[in-house]
Design a protein around this motif. Structure first.
Motif, mmCIF file in Angstrom:
data_model
loop_
_atom_site.group_PDB
_atom_site.id
_atom_site.type_symbol
_atom_site.label_atom_id
_atom_site.label_comp_id
_atom_site.label_asym_id
_atom_site.label_seq_id
_atom_site.Cartn_x
_atom_site.Cartn_y
_atom_site.Cartn_z
ATOM 1 N N ARG A 1 0.868 -1.271 0.048
ATOM 2 C CA ARG A 1 -0.034 -0.094 -0.185
ATOM 3 C C ARG A 1 0.932 1.215 0.015
ATOM 4 N NH1 ARG A 1 -2.366 3.642 3.655
ATOM 5 N NH2 ARG A 1 -4.583 3.916 3.307
ATOM 6 N N GLN B 1 0.470 5.713 0.084
ATOM 7 C CA GLN B 1 -0.261 6.679 0.269
ATOM 8 C C GLN B 1 0.567 7.913 -0.246
ATOM 9 O OE1 GLN B 1 -2.984 6.921 3.474
ATOM 10 N NE2 GLN B 1 -2.792 9.468 3.592
ATOM 11 N N THR C 1 4.555 6.086 1.820
ATOM 12 C CA THR C 1 4.387 4.865 2.584
ATOM 13 C C THR C 1 4.598 3.623 1.554
ATOM 14 O OG1 THR C 1 1.786 4.517 2.258
ATOM 15 C CG2 THR C 1 2.574 5.802 4.021
ATOM 16 N N GLU D 1 3.546 -0.166 2.748
ATOM 17 C CA GLU D 1 2.907 -0.926 3.684
ATOM 18 C C GLU D 1 2.581 -2.395 3.304
ATOM 19 O OE1 GLU D 1 0.170 1.721 6.478
ATOM 20 O OE2 GLU D 1 0.106 2.416 4.348
ATOM 21 N N GLY E 1 1.402 -5.813 2.534
ATOM 22 C CA GLY E 1 0.190 -6.692 2.994
ATOM 23 C C GLY E 1 -1.137 -5.978 3.258
ATOM 24 N N ARG E 2 -1.019 -4.625 3.110
ATOM 25 C CA ARG E 2 -2.122 -4.042 3.707
ATOM 26 C C ARG E 2 -2.808 -3.584 2.443
ATOM 27 N NH1 ARG E 2 -2.418 1.717 7.020
ATOM 28 N NH2 ARG E 2 -4.693 2.272 6.607
ATOM 29 N N SER E 3 -4.117 -3.764 2.323
ATOM 30 C CA SER E 3 -4.881 -3.593 0.888
ATOM 31 C C SER E 3 -5.880 -2.770 0.766
ATOM 32 C CB SER E 3 -5.149 -5.168 0.396
ATOM 33 O OG SER E 3 -5.870 -5.753 1.406
ATOM 34 N N ASP E 4 -6.311 -1.903 1.969
ATOM 35 C CA ASP E 4 -7.415 -0.816 2.020
ATOM 36 C C ASP E 4 -7.162 0.377 1.231
ATOM 37 O OD1 ASP E 4 -6.849 1.395 4.278
ATOM 38 O OD2 ASP E 4 -5.616 -0.728 4.779
ATOM 39 N N ASP F 1 -5.658 7.608 5.086
ATOM 40 C CA ASP F 1 -5.532 7.566 6.578
ATOM 41 C C ASP F 1 -4.808 9.348 6.820
ATOM 42 O OD1 ASP F 1 -4.282 7.928 9.203
ATOM 43 O OD2 ASP F 1 -3.927 5.579 8.984
ATOM 44 N N LEU G 1 -2.155 0.443 -4.688
ATOM 45 C CA LEU G 1 -1.589 -0.823 -4.088
ATOM 46 C C LEU G 1 -0.670 -1.486 -5.050
ATOM 47 C CD1 LEU G 1 -4.898 -2.784 -2.995
ATOM 48 C CD2 LEU G 1 -3.363 -1.212 -1.720
#
Length: 293
Positions: free
Chosen positions: A173, A175, A211, A213, A215-218, A222, A252
Motif C-alpha cells: 500500500r 499513500q 508509505t 505498507e 500486505g495492507r490492501s485497504d 489515513d 496498491l
C-alpha cells in the motif's frame, strides 16, 4: 496473431502498443480507464529500487528511459535533476548508466531523470494505443481461460497473482499527498528512521510521499498518515511550507521478490513490478514482443 493484453495500466498499455506496432491484432481487457489504475497514483519518478537482485532491471530501465527521451513532446513527461540518499558505503547502482548529469557526494546521489505525470501520460498513451487499432474492453477478469486469443499477456498488476495462482504477489500500500507546485525545478528522495520521503514536482502539483505498507490492501486515505507525509516533505523541501494540500491518493503496488516475465504455453506473464512499473514498462514490453515471436 490475435493477442489479448489483460491489464490497462502502464505495463499493459506499453505491451499493447509494442505488440500492435509489430503487426499483431491486439485487444486490451481492463477493469477501468487509465486514470483508475494503480499506475495513475504513482509519483512518476523514473528510477528502479536501489537494491534489487534482478539484473534485467538495468536493461529494462535503460530501454524505458530511452523511450521517454524520445517522447519529450508527449504530455506529462519532462526531465529534471534531483537526488536520492543511499548508504554511504554502497556502490553506485548499475542502472545509473541510463541517467545523465550523474554525481555523488557521500550518501547523496544526484542525476537527471524523467518525471512522468502519470494520469496525463496514461491518457495520452491509451489514445496512441487506440490509434494503432487496439480495441479495449472494460470488464473484470477472474480467469484468462475464456479469452479468445492466440496469446494472452497477463499484465494485470496486483490481480496478476490471482490469475496466475501466484501467492508470492502481495499488495504494498502506498499513500501520497498532492500539494500545489510552487515552481520546483528538482526532485528529492530520502529514507530516514524507516520513513520514505519524496518530493516529485509536475508543474501544477507535487506528488509527496509516501508509505510502503506490505500486505495492507485497504484504499481509504489515513488522515494521520497524510499529516505525517506533509510534515516530512515540508522539512525536506522548505519551499512547500505554504503550498496548499490538493488531495490524497492511495494505490496498491504489485509487490513480488522479482518481476515475473515469462511465457507458459500461450500465456505470457508480465507482473510484479512493485512501484517501478513506470520505470520498467517499455523494456518489459520489448521482451513481451520477443516472447510472442
Amino acid at each position: 496473431m490475435r493477442i489479448t493484453v489483460a491489464g490497462g495500466g502502464v505495463v499493459g498499455l506499453s505491451c499493447a502498443y509494442r505488440l500492435a506496432e509489430a503487426g499483431h491484432r491486439v485487444t486490451v481487457v481492463t477493469a477501468g480507464k487509465p486514470a483508475e489504475t494503480t499506475s495513475a497514483v504513482a509519483g512518476g519518478l523514473i528510477y528502479p529500487p536501489v537494491v534489487r537482485p534482478d539484473e534485467r532491471v538495468v536493461r529494462w530501465t535503460e530501454a524505458t528511459v530511452g523511450v521517454y527521451r524520445s517522447l519529450l513532446a508527449a504530455p506529462g513527461i519532462r526531465f529534471l535533476p534531483g537526488w536520492i540518499r543511499v548508504p554511504e558505503d554502497a556502490p553506485d547502482p548499475r542502472w545509473l548508466t541510463a541517467m545523465t548529469d550523474v554525481s555523488r557526494e557521500g550518501s547523496v546521489l544526484s542525476f537527471t531523470t524523467a518525471l512522468v505525470d502519470t494520469p496525463v501520460y496514461l491518457t495520452w498513451l491509451a489514445e496512441q494505443v487506440a490509434a494503432l487499432g487496439v480495441r479495449t474492453e472494460y470488464r473484470t477478469l477472474t480467469s484468462t481461460a475464456d479469452l479468445d486469443a492466440d496469446v494472452v499477456v497477463n499484465a494485470t498488476g496486483l490481480a496478476g497473482g490471482v490469475l496466475a495462482g501466484d501467492d508470492t504477489l502481495v499488495p504494498v500500500r502506498g499513500q501520497v499527498v498532492h500539494l500545489a507546485d510552487p515552481g520546483l525545478t528538482s526532485w528529492s528522495v530520502e529514507e530516514a528512521d524507516g520513513d520514505l520521503t519524496y518530493v516529485i514536482p509536475h508543474g501544477r502539483h507535487v506528488v509527496c510521499g509516501g508509505t510502503e505498507e506490505i500486505g495492507r490492501s485497504d484504499l481509504d486515505p489515513d488522515p494521520a498518515v497524510e499529516a505525517a507525509i506533509v510534515r516530512r516533505c515540508r522539512q525536506l523541501e522548505p519551499r512547500l511550507a505554504d503550498a496548499a494540500v490538493l488531495g490524497t491518493r492511495v494505490g496498491l503496488r504489485p509487490g513480488r521478490p522479482s518481476v515475473r516475465l515469462e511465457r507458459v504455453g500461450d500465456l505470457i506473464h508480465c507482473y510484479g513490478h512493485g512501484g517501478a512499473g513506470i520505470t520498467l514498462a517499455w523494456g518489459c514490453a520489448d521482451d513481451v514482443v520477443s516472447l510472442v515471436g
